[in-house]
Write a protein that holds these residues in place. Sequence first.
Motif: not given
Length: 1019
Positions: A840-843, A848-849, A900-903
């Motif tokens: 999922r894109p990070c925002h 959610f994630t 992945i790193l952002e999440h």
Amino acid sequence: MEPSPAKAKPQGRLLVSTPLDARDELEERLERCVGIVQSLTNGLSEREANDAITANVCKGQQQHEEVCLGLFSLVLTEPAQAQRCYRDLTLVNRDGMNVVLVKINQILMEKFLKLQDVPRTQLVWLVRELVKSGVIGADGVLMTLMKQIAGGDITNKNLWLAESVLDILVDQKEWVLKSGMLIGMSVYTYLRLIVDHGTPNLLTLRQKEVDFCISMLREKFMECFIIGRDLVRLLQIVARIPEMELLWRDLLHNPQVLSPQFTGLLQLLTARTSRKFLACRLTPDMETKLLFMTSRVRFGQQKRYQDWFQRQYLSTAESQSLRCDLIRYICGVVHPSNEVLSSDILPRWAIIGWLLTTCTSNVAASNAKLALFYDWLFFSPEKDSIMNIEPAILVMHHSMKPHPAITATLLDFMCRIIPHFFPPLETQVRQGVFNSLNFIMEKRVLAHLAPLFDNPKLDRELRSMLRERFPEFCSSPSPPTEAKMEESVALEMDNHVLDKEEGCYDNTEAAFSDDEEEINNKGKKREFRFHPIKEAIIEEPADITPYLDQLDDTMKEKVLQLQKASDTENQCEVMQEIVDLILEEDFDSEQMSTLASCLAELFKGHFRGDVLPDEITEESLEESVCKPVCLVFRNLCTMQEDNSGFSVLLDMLAELYQKQPKIGYHLLYYLKASKAAMGKMSLYESFAQATALGDLHTCLMMDMKACQEDDVRLLCYLTPSIYSEFPDETLRSGELLNMIVAVIDSTQLQELMCHVMMGNLVMFRKDSVLNILIQSLDWETFEQYSTWQLFLAHSIALETIIPILQHLKYKEHPEALSCLLLQLRREKPSEEMVKMMLSRPCHPEDQFTTSILRHWAAKHDDTLGEHIKAQLIKNNNQPRKRQSLRSSSSKLAQLTLEQILEHMDNLRLSLSNTKNNFFSQTPILQALQHVQASCDEAHKMRFSDLFSLAEEYEDSQSKPPKSRRKAPASSPRSRKGAAPPANNEEESASSSASEEEDSKPKAPKRKRKGSSAVGSDSD
């Protein structure tokens, strides 16, 4: 030994069919008649055979009909015997060929497209012979044959038919001149076809058509005059052909040459074109499909029908000319009843808007706009109908928001056509357009025109031109309160303005929904419906007078008895007698439609109000199906499908269905509620195939939609049976599910969930559930929540639908995300789930994630750690570009290392003030070391806090024994939240690794074996 193949169904010689098609009744009957003729004539000489069939014909009406139809069938299927059989037919028939003419018309209207090549050729030959013989009624057959010549179609079969009919008209000119209607119809047809035949290879045919039309117009102009103003429209399109140009000059400057009664062009333009001419340019199949769309298809569900029509008739460059015919037909012929206008049936303006927006040719588009406005130009309220001009104004009104360019184009055309249509008649054209707009306001099609003519979405030049041309309609109404109310009225009358012909806008009692049209965040338009106030409805007595004279005496007597019967029991007795009459062998099937009209009128009271009893018991259900109309259902249930009476009753029901669409869901209710119908639900499939729709899925969806609109309780009652009996029709798409969740309340939702839990109802299956849930993303909030509740009541693994995450956007799909979130928190994370979450894109606003990862980190930290490590290492080893996941269930998901790193960083921040030790796990730290060693400086800087955890882990792993002098007293960075090794084995492994480092000098960077992380530069 191989088994013998199954016996194939015998292929008929008349109609094209596949092994799956049921034998056609008409073809079977004609074959039986052929058998009778052959049994009479086999082994006999020609004279003896003629005497035998003559003697048989004299026995009675039935024998006469059988012999005539047998000879007729032989003419179609045996070209070698055609001449002799036609001669015999002319000798033995006793009714002026009426039996044959009726059957030819039936074949032309219903079976022509299915005819095999030989019978098609022979049918045209037979029509030619009938014309040569001067048979009374042959002109009607020829006009029906002409109707089969499709506009915009230059396939070989259609060209052959056009030329064959033209040859008959030219060869039998003297006969043609005796029929004024045939002259007008043939001129109208071939003037229109000339446009399609302009390519070099068709010029010979076109010249023949031009010569024929010129001949008729010059010799019999007043017979052609009956065409009306559309004659001028067709002549305009072909005016550049030299012969037509000469005719135009006479038409404009010397009208008396054409006929002493003809005074000039204005006389022709003020004459309204009859529906017969507008309808003659559509084939019976086109006409059936258009009438179906305008009488049975719900607004919003028309796309697949339009796509089918587009593929079938409008897919080629030549077919663009057909759009004019379709628009003229819709404006001039399709005039819906009050009942249709006040429903949510697809309105005429929507179909015309579709025809205009999908036009690919500029010339065809100009002609289409002229066809739309043609009745405006010389409109007279005394002679013309509001129904002819209503579609144009509503196309402009409804296109203003979604397609302002369409509205602007049409308004521009309306302004420019006034001076340019025919300059000498500019004053009359201006008056005609003014009359149209005035009548539109008078009949309240639109309450006022200022919002349309002076709309900010139109460019300044166009608004200026509109103000100049129509100043009377551009001023804003006053007072404002009135304007607001009128605007509300106009909006409400969107799809259903207009009653039959005229005077339908004076509705004094009406209830409207919200005052203004809104677009919600998802871009979904609110649906406005017209709701008549129930108390204002006056029950009118059934009027069957127009139909009685078309019934035979016996049937007429029974229908009158049915009308007079006072109670339900007497009505049921009479209805059974009517059914018995229908099942008799000598029942005339031609009065089936008339009988259906009588029954629909007599039973209209049975189709009002609730069907399902308030209290559902066996007794109340049986009582609810004791209506006269249920007698037809009961008789069908007791018959075998191979019984001849079964198909007759089905035909009766199909005719009744055309008059009263509610009969469909009443049949479904009977099949579920009646004990006599237990296990007979498949009967509905036979019924669906017998209807004009001929398709189970379409018929079922339409009937359930009608049920949804009339009785939600009944819809919920039928739902379990419908899903269990017709799984292929209900489970493959979300169409029925959407109908249900759009109208149920919370109690009914809970009841359906109980049915699911008890195994009585299956609304989803694994192969289609994902697509249905994706469809549901465009539904209303409560509809979506209900859908997810029903899904969760099933025992379908969440992994089946996890790819839906690719389609979910945090601002647009909060309903689906919240339901998924609650369900995912109950699940143990799998590799696929983690992969989808990380995809999922990070925002910053989308939590959610992070929220589900945090929950899993608390409950399933080791499993989550392993899955994240696998994704980090897998994506770190791939080239630095977007890689599509290889999993078949997630082909659309795009997972990158950066994502992945952002999440991970978001998760780290979320856990920073807790005692959670997720980031102290060896798999996570090893994976971060692995990534850090190969990523670029930008990523190292961006995710420095995340990578610092890996550095601390490296420090702890590379700490030397106490004897080492360089060893610092403590690590340069304190290990916040780091836990000691989980067990002694891990500690021992770390110790041995440190010793190994000490034994090998000058090796500051070292890779560990297996899954060990790469050494850090931080030392």
